[in-house]
Write an enzyme that holds these catalytic residues in place. Structure first.
Site, PDB file in Angstrom:
ATOM      1  N   TRP A 187       0.805  -1.573   0.353  1.00  0.00           N
ATOM      2  CA  TRP A 187      -0.102   0.215   0.149  1.00  0.00           C
ATOM      3  C   TRP A 187       1.145   1.254  -0.310  1.00  0.00           C
ATOM      4  O   TRP A 187       1.992   1.542   1.346  1.00  0.00           O
ATOM      5  CB  TRP A 187      -0.856   0.019   1.472  1.00  0.00           C
ATOM      6  CG  TRP A 187      -1.740   1.517   1.212  1.00  0.00           C
ATOM      7  CD1 TRP A 187      -2.749   1.898   0.744  1.00  0.00           C
ATOM      8  CD2 TRP A 187      -1.649   2.419   2.728  1.00  0.00           C
ATOM      9  NE1 TRP A 187      -2.939   2.824   1.094  1.00  0.00           N
ATOM     10  CE2 TRP A 187      -2.496   3.709   1.816  1.00  0.00           C
ATOM     11  CE3 TRP A 187      -0.265   2.730   2.663  1.00  0.00           C
ATOM     12  CZ2 TRP A 187      -1.791   4.716   2.358  1.00  0.00           C
ATOM     13  CZ3 TRP A 187      -0.195   3.961   3.735  1.00  0.00           C
ATOM     14  CH2 TRP A 187      -1.133   5.502   3.131  1.00  0.00           C
ATOM     15  N   GLU A 228      -2.458  -2.813  -2.707  1.00  0.00           N
ATOM     16  CA  GLU A 228      -4.418  -2.497  -1.863  1.00  0.00           C
ATOM     17  C   GLU A 228      -4.477  -1.285  -2.452  1.00  0.00           C
ATOM     18  O   GLU A 228      -3.543  -0.537  -2.196  1.00  0.00           O
ATOM     19  CB  GLU A 228      -3.315  -2.333  -0.636  1.00  0.00           C
ATOM     20  CG  GLU A 228      -4.760  -1.656   0.198  1.00  0.00           C
ATOM     21  CD  GLU A 228      -4.169  -1.378   2.093  1.00  0.00           C
ATOM     22  OE1 GLU A 228      -4.807  -1.257   2.747  1.00  0.00           O
ATOM     23  OE2 GLU A 228      -3.601  -2.207   2.629  1.00  0.00           O
ATOM     24  N   LYS A 230      -6.839   2.235  -1.971  1.00  0.00           N
ATOM     25  CA  LYS A 230      -7.690   3.161  -1.843  1.00  0.00           C
ATOM     26  C   LYS A 230      -8.309   4.120  -1.803  1.00  0.00           C
ATOM     27  O   LYS A 230      -7.897   4.763  -2.950  1.00  0.00           O
ATOM     28  CB  LYS A 230      -6.824   4.098  -0.337  1.00  0.00           C
ATOM     29  CG  LYS A 230      -6.940   4.736   0.656  1.00  0.00           C
ATOM     30  CD  LYS A 230      -5.956   4.688   1.759  1.00  0.00           C
ATOM     31  CE  LYS A 230      -6.891   5.110   2.985  1.00  0.00           C
ATOM     32  NZ  LYS A 230      -5.388   5.703   4.075  1.00  0.00           N
ATOM     33  N   ASP A 261      -9.317  -3.477   1.805  1.00  0.00           N
ATOM     34  CA  ASP A 261      -9.607  -2.821   3.268  1.00  0.00           C
ATOM     35  C   ASP A 261     -10.883  -2.381   3.437  1.00  0.00           C
ATOM     36  O   ASP A 261     -11.708  -1.451   2.118  1.00  0.00           O
ATOM     37  CB  ASP A 261      -8.471  -1.642   3.165  1.00  0.00           C
ATOM     38  CG  ASP A 261      -8.764  -1.022   4.974  1.00  0.00           C
ATOM     39  OD1 ASP A 261      -9.882  -1.048   5.370  1.00  0.00           O
ATOM     40  OD2 ASP A 261      -7.433  -1.115   5.688  1.00  0.00           O
ATOM     41  N   HIS A 264     -11.173   1.321   3.304  1.00  0.00           N
ATOM     42  CA  HIS A 264     -10.627   1.949   2.237  1.00  0.00           C
ATOM     43  C   HIS A 264     -11.754   2.851   1.177  1.00  0.00           C
ATOM     44  O   HIS A 264     -11.588   2.631  -0.489  1.00  0.00           O
ATOM     45  CB  HIS A 264     -10.057   1.507   1.202  1.00  0.00           C
ATOM     46  CG  HIS A 264      -8.464   1.516   2.044  1.00  0.00           C
ATOM     47  ND1 HIS A 264      -6.653   0.862   1.829  1.00  0.00           N
ATOM     48  CD2 HIS A 264      -8.232   2.155   3.325  1.00  0.00           C
ATOM     49  CE1 HIS A 264      -6.550   1.233   2.522  1.00  0.00           C
ATOM     50  NE2 HIS A 264      -6.817   2.119   4.103  1.00  0.00           N
ATOM     51  N   HIS A 288      -7.916  -7.011   4.374  1.00  0.00           N
ATOM     52  CA  HIS A 288      -8.113  -5.954   5.832  1.00  0.00           C
ATOM     53  C   HIS A 288      -9.314  -5.794   6.710  1.00  0.00           C
ATOM     54  O   HIS A 288     -10.341  -5.078   5.624  1.00  0.00           O
ATOM     55  CB  HIS A 288      -7.361  -4.624   5.338  1.00  0.00           C
ATOM     56  CG  HIS A 288      -6.259  -4.938   5.191  1.00  0.00           C
ATOM     57  ND1 HIS A 288      -4.985  -3.910   5.286  1.00  0.00           N
ATOM     58  CD2 HIS A 288      -5.502  -6.067   5.433  1.00  0.00           C
ATOM     59  CE1 HIS A 288      -3.749  -4.534   4.755  1.00  0.00           C
ATOM     60  NE2 HIS A 288      -3.992  -6.039   5.156  1.00  0.00           N
ATOM     61  N   ASP A 296     -12.615   6.261   6.343  1.00  0.00           N
ATOM     62  CA  ASP A 296     -11.172   5.476   7.097  1.00  0.00           C
ATOM     63  C   ASP A 296     -10.913   5.592   8.314  1.00  0.00           C
ATOM     64  O   ASP A 296      -9.495   5.879   8.484  1.00  0.00           O
ATOM     65  CB  ASP A 296     -10.140   5.584   5.537  1.00  0.00           C
ATOM     66  CG  ASP A 296      -9.553   4.005   5.641  1.00  0.00           C
ATOM     67  OD1 ASP A 296      -9.973   3.386   6.360  1.00  0.00           O
ATOM     68  OD2 ASP A 296      -8.258   4.282   5.285  1.00  0.00           O
ATOM     69  N   ASP A 298     -10.728   3.731  10.944  1.00  0.00           N
ATOM     70  CA  ASP A 298      -9.648   2.032  11.314  1.00  0.00           C
ATOM     71  C   ASP A 298      -9.726   2.072  13.420  1.00  0.00           C
ATOM     72  O   ASP A 298      -8.700   1.878  13.919  1.00  0.00           O
ATOM     73  CB  ASP A 298      -7.896   2.433  11.127  1.00  0.00           C
ATOM     74  CG  ASP A 298      -7.337   2.130  10.074  1.00  0.00           C
ATOM     75  OD1 ASP A 298      -7.907   0.821   9.024  1.00  0.00           O
ATOM     76  OD2 ASP A 298      -6.824   3.318   8.954  1.00  0.00           O
ATOM     77  N   ASP A 328      -6.937  -4.555  10.753  1.00  0.00           N
ATOM     78  CA  ASP A 328      -6.509  -3.630  10.427  1.00  0.00           C
ATOM     79  C   ASP A 328      -7.193  -1.849  10.768  1.00  0.00           C
ATOM     80  O   ASP A 328      -8.068  -2.227  10.135  1.00  0.00           O
ATOM     81  CB  ASP A 328      -6.156  -2.974   8.842  1.00  0.00           C
ATOM     82  CG  ASP A 328      -5.136  -1.746   8.419  1.00  0.00           C
ATOM     83  OD1 ASP A 328      -4.369  -1.437   9.207  1.00  0.00           O
ATOM     84  OD2 ASP A 328      -5.636  -1.505   7.532  1.00  0.00           O
TER      85      ASP A 328
END
Length: 421
Positions: A187, A228, A230, A261, A264, A288, A296, A298, A328
């Protein structure tokens, strides 16, 4: 403290209830035990690492909170991971980053090699787990104007190309030493804050850089790369070089895994819909599991509707064998070890609930246009006693049942973490 006899009694009742639907709970428990999660090390130290722990986080990454007990050394981080693994049922893997190298002398990102991860391999052998890898393309002065592999400056690209190459050596080393394939996830944070004139050239530079990194062949039994995408990041709101479509096409054309992810994507998109659209064409997925809150962000994974849809798709469409599930997230407002435990156990619970369904019968009903049965059964399943089956899974794997694991966390805080500050 949970009474084990009560757990067993509740499980037998649940087993009978599910059997009435033709669901074998013992088979579900066996299937769940075979699913390895890739648990991210950076929840334990707020993504500081050991190469340049004082470096400010860049690449649109930020951690909130200052709960006491942060891991500051390799031994503290592995101690915390050991505690977390002891509270998560099953056998799993740990994800690392370049910046978690343990060196005997100061090294830059592009100088780090397999020898600097011997500490981690020795620890993984002791824990009987696997390791995954991520080259670090952030938190470094060579991230120039939010660009790394797609930078217009050749010297910048060359630096990060070497970081990527070294990470492949490290990932291959993990696979050779531990006998488990190591996923090496790429990424990068490259992009523009405002509207660019030229959208094509940065992507052509990224293709060229990635192709150079991946030119050397490795045994895929040891390591395989994943790329990855985004939607956007802080500082690159208007244009992301490594977009989802870019990496979707790159993964298919180059025989790589594609990383999805959960944080993302645009909040209105259902990530679970992507799996069955990609896997008929692609080699496989790296997933993820994260929890975005409005963006985003997390957050620690919980068993919410988005996670349930993700696990249902993986189970119902028989995609687990092609999907590597990683976590993640990072949250320093809570005990950091508890974050790992909550997130991993939530993911496993969602997988188990998805497995506890008469899937073939429901597919048959759907094929026969019997949408009444499909709707009625899937709704009734929501109130079936899957929690009793989960408790049995914990009991069988010798980890605390219910909230008992919190006692372990509170004791660990007292004996270990709080003594660090």
């Amino acid at each position: 403290m949970t009474n084990e006899k009560n757990v067993e009694s509740a499980y037998q009742l649940a087993k009978e209830r599910y059997a009435e639907l033709g669901v074998d709970t013992d088979a579900a428990l066996k299937a769940l035990k075979n699913v390895k999660l890739s648990i991210h090390c950076w929840q334990g130290d707020d993504i500081h690492g050991f190469l340049n722990p004082e470096q400010e986080l860049t690449g649109g990454i930020g951690v909130s909170g200052n709960y006491p007990g942060i891991a500051r050394t390799p031994d503290e981080l592995t101690s915390d991971l050991h505690e977390a693994l002891s509270l998560i049922p099953g056998s799993h893997k740990i994800q690392l980053h370049t910046l978690y190298a343990v060196t005997d002398k100061k090294k830059d990102f592009n100088e780090v090699g397999p020898e600097d991860f011997k500490y981690w391999v020795d620890w993984a052998k002791q824990e009987k787990i696997g390791l995954d890898m991520n080259p670090t393309f952030f938190s470094h002065p060579m991230v120039k104007e939010n660009f790394t592999l797609a930078s217009p400056e050749k010297s910048v690209r060359d630096f990060w190309i070497e970081v990527g190459k070294k990470s492949r050596d490290i990932s291959n080393y993990f696979g050779q030493e531990l006998g488990q394939r190591s996923i090496n996830n790429f990424w990068i944070p490259d992009g523009f804050k405002d509207n660019p004139i030229d959208k094509a050239t940065p992507r052509l530079r990224l293709i060229e850089s990635l192709d150079e990194i991946f030119a050397k062949k490795y045994d895929e039994n040891n390591t395989i790369e994943s790329v990855e995408g985004k939607l956007f990041g802080t500082g690159i709101e208007s244009y992301t070089v490594g977009s989802h479509l870019f990496y979707n096409n790159y993964a298919i054309s180059r025989g790589k895994l594609w990383t999805i992810d959960a944080g993302h994507w645009h909040p209105t998109e259902d990530v679970s819909d992507k799996f069955s659209a990609f896997l008929p064409f692609g080699k496989g997925l790296m997933l993820h599991v994260s929890r975005p809150v409005r963006w985003d962000s997390d957050h620690v994974v919980i068993m919410d509707e988005a996670l349930v849809r993700i696990t249902q798709s993986l189970v119902r469409d028989n995609e687990l064998d092609k999907t590597n599930i990683g976590l993640d997230f990072f949250d320093a407002t809570i005990n950091r070890v508890s974050g790992w435990v909550v997130g991993a156990r939530a993911t496993q619970k969602a997988l188990l609930q998805a497995m506890l369904a008469p899937i073939e019968d429901l597919k048959k009903a759907e094929l026969n246009y019997d949408y009444t049965t499909r709707l009625a059964v899937t709704e009734e399943l929501k109130s079936y006693p899957f929690g009793a089956v989960w408790d049995e899974f914990c009991l069988q794997n010798n980890v605390p049942v219910g909230t008992d694991w919190l006692d372990n966390i509170h004791q660990y805080e007292k004996d270990v973490q709080f003594k660090r500050n």
